[in-house]
Enzyme design. Structure first.
Site, short mmCIF file in Angstrom:
data_model
loop_
_atom_site.label_atom_id
_atom_site.label_comp_id
_atom_site.label_asym_id
_atom_site.label_seq_id
_atom_site.Cartn_x
_atom_site.Cartn_y
_atom_site.Cartn_z
N HIS A 71 -5.11 -4.34 -1.96
CA HIS A 71 -4.92 -3.19 -2.84
C HIS A 71 -4.90 -3.57 -4.31
CE1 HIS A 71 -4.44 -0.25 0.30
NE2 HIS A 71 -3.80 -1.19 0.97
N LYS B 196 -12.28 -1.12 -0.38
CA LYS B 196 -11.41 -0.24 -1.17
C LYS B 196 -11.95 -0.17 -2.61
CE LYS B 196 -7.93 -0.54 2.35
NZ LYS B 196 -6.76 -1.17 2.93
N SER C 105 0.79 -1.23 0.00
CA SER C 105 0.00 0.00 0.00
C SER C 105 0.82 1.28 0.00
CB SER C 105 -0.90 -0.05 1.23
OG SER C 105 -1.39 1.21 1.53
C1 LIG Z 1 -6.65 -1.66 4.39
C2 LIG Z 1 -5.89 -2.94 4.49
C3 LIG Z 1 -6.42 -4.06 5.13
C4 LIG Z 1 -7.69 -3.97 5.91
O1 LIG Z 1 -8.82 -3.92 5.11
P1 LIG Z 1 -10.11 -3.17 5.66
O2 LIG Z 1 -11.22 -3.77 4.86
O3 LIG Z 1 -9.90 -1.72 5.45
O4 LIG Z 1 -10.22 -3.52 7.11
C5 LIG Z 1 -5.75 -5.26 5.05
N1 LIG Z 1 -4.57 -5.37 4.39
C6 LIG Z 1 -4.01 -4.31 3.80
C7 LIG Z 1 -2.71 -4.48 3.10
C8 LIG Z 1 -4.62 -3.06 3.84
O5 LIG Z 1 -4.04 -2.00 3.29
#
Ligand SMILES: *Cc1c(COP(=O)(O)O)cnc(C)c1O
Length: 405
Positions: free
Chosen positions: A214, A245, A186
């Site tokens: 991501h 996301k 990320s």
């Molecule tokens: C945002 C994120 C998560 C968590 O996902 P959410 O649905 O926002 O709780 C897990 N792994 C990574 C790499 C993330 O960036």
């Protein structure tokens, strides 16, 4: 002990370091993303740091599916999955997810964080003598899950195959092993060598757990992620993703064999003892996934926008990490300046980019993480780049030598 004084002094220290987090209070307007009202800021702003990467949180199809489900079934699920909370919409969504990743089954969680925490925690703690080989830059949710499992943990250097192999080779061949990693990271936007990691897993008899948070919705012909794009989905033991996301809604999941999903369903506390997602959320996420399985338009447009922003940053020599993904980390390297630039962008230019400081990234690598989407216009891009250029000069930050590009 003076409890309140303790909390205050810790917070003061955080502020002094420039690492105190202030939230922008936003109100998005349906159909007008990336525009929003910032209630504790200058009013109208353009959001440049959203993880609603494709604007699917505003998609008429997604909204319609959510309205329909709300009107059809009501607000909440009314229970845990086991006790009256498994609705038809949850089951349809799990079918959609299993199909997306070419797996036998999928299992929903209330968030991606919970899915990593619960699935990794349960797998690693249940398998006798399991060693987890964890990439050094794994997300906090994976780290917490592994920690919670109390399994033996071996950290390998980020995306470093030689280091992973030497750590695998040092373990007895018949000891159970789980390699945990991400596809798109990320903060730097770099991508793991998934095929080579699967090769090593095979050679050393390890399971693989891939976080595609991501990447889902964004890569692969049907939005199945990097593993889909590279034809590797069947080689991974577990693929984990989020619905919050690129899919624009909320929730998390794993996709895996029927046995793995049934096992986690049956033993994971973080799955069992919590109320299921509202059916309208499940219906919205399913509509989003279905749309992105069929439509490549949003992905193509996003990639085009990303290329445009990168080219314009290059033209004025602004340092950003060159990576093969949709994430553009513009490097500031100082927490105070990073926060100042972010504050000024918001206040004077109506541009919202949250500063990314320690502990999200290492000290000295503070950055602005820019995420162009299909709904940013040419004009939005020009305004962004002009504003950054002004502020770079004002803060006397270094530029890249243009000739070197
Ligand atoms: C945002 C994120 C998560 C968590 O996902 P959410 O649905 O926002 O709780 C897990 N792994 C990574 C790499 C993330 O960036």
């Amino acid at each position: 002990m003076n409890y309140q004084g303790f909390f205050r002094s810790k917070l003061t220290r955080l502020r002094d370091e420039g690492n105190y987090r202030e939230f922008a209070e936003l109100e998005r307007h349906r159909g007008q993303f990336p525009s929003a009202t910032c209630h504790n800021g200058p009013g109208e702003v353009t959001i440049w740091c959203s993880n609603d990467y494709l604007g699917m949180g505003q998609s008429p199809k997604v909204l319609q599916a959510m309205h329909d489900a709300l009107d059809r079934t009501g607000a909440g699920a009314g229970g845990t999955r086991n006790i009256s909370g498994t609705t038809h919409d949850h089951v349809l969504l799990e079918d959609e997810l299993a199909d997306l990743h070419g797996k036998e089954a999928a299992l929903l969680f209330t968030s991606g964080y919970v899915s990593n925490w619960a699935a990794l925690g349960t797998l690693a703690s249940s398998i006798p003598d399991c060693v987890v080989l964890s990439d050094a830059l794994n997300h906090a949710s994976m780290i917490e899950g592994i920690r919670h499992s109390r399994a033996q943990k071996v950290i390998w250097k980020h995306n470093d195959l030689a280091d992973l192999e030497s750590k695998l080779a040092a373990l007895p061949i018949d000891q159970p092993k789980l390699i945990a990693f991400e596809s798109v990271y990320s903060m730097d936007g770099d991508i793991a060598p998934i095929k080579e990691i699967c090769d090593l897993a095979e050679r050393y008899n390890a399971m693989t757990y891939l976080d595609e948070v991501h990447a889902v919705g964004l890569y692969g012909p049907r939005g199945g992620g990097i593993a889909e794009r590279e034809g590797l989905m069947d080689r991974l033991t577990v693929i984990e993703g989020t619905l919050g996301k690129a899919f624009g809604v909320m929730g998390g999941y794993i996709a895996a064999s029927a046995e793995v999903c049934d096992f986690v369903r049956s033993f994971a506390s973080g799955f069992i003892f919590t109320t299921a997602l509202p059916p309208a959320i499940a219906a919205g996420a399913a509509a989003s996934i279905r749309h992105l399985k069929d439509s490549d338009q949003e992905r193509a447009m996003q990639q085009q926008r990303v290329a445009e922003v990168r080219a314009k940053l290059d033209a004025i020599g602004l340092p950003h990490i060159d990576n093969p993904s949709h994430i553009i980390p513009v490097m500031v390297g100082d927490p105070m300046k990073c926060k100042f630039i972010s504050d000024t962008l918001l206040k004077d230019y109506g541009i919202y980019i949250q500063p990314i400081n320690y502990p999200t990234v290492p000290k000295g690598t503070e950055r602005l993480r820019i995420t162009p989407s299909p709904v940013h216009t040419q004009q939005d891009i020009d305004r962004l780049v002009t504003a950054l250029e002004d502020l770079w000069s004002q803060c006397q930050l270094a530029r890249q030598p243009l000739a070197a590009q």
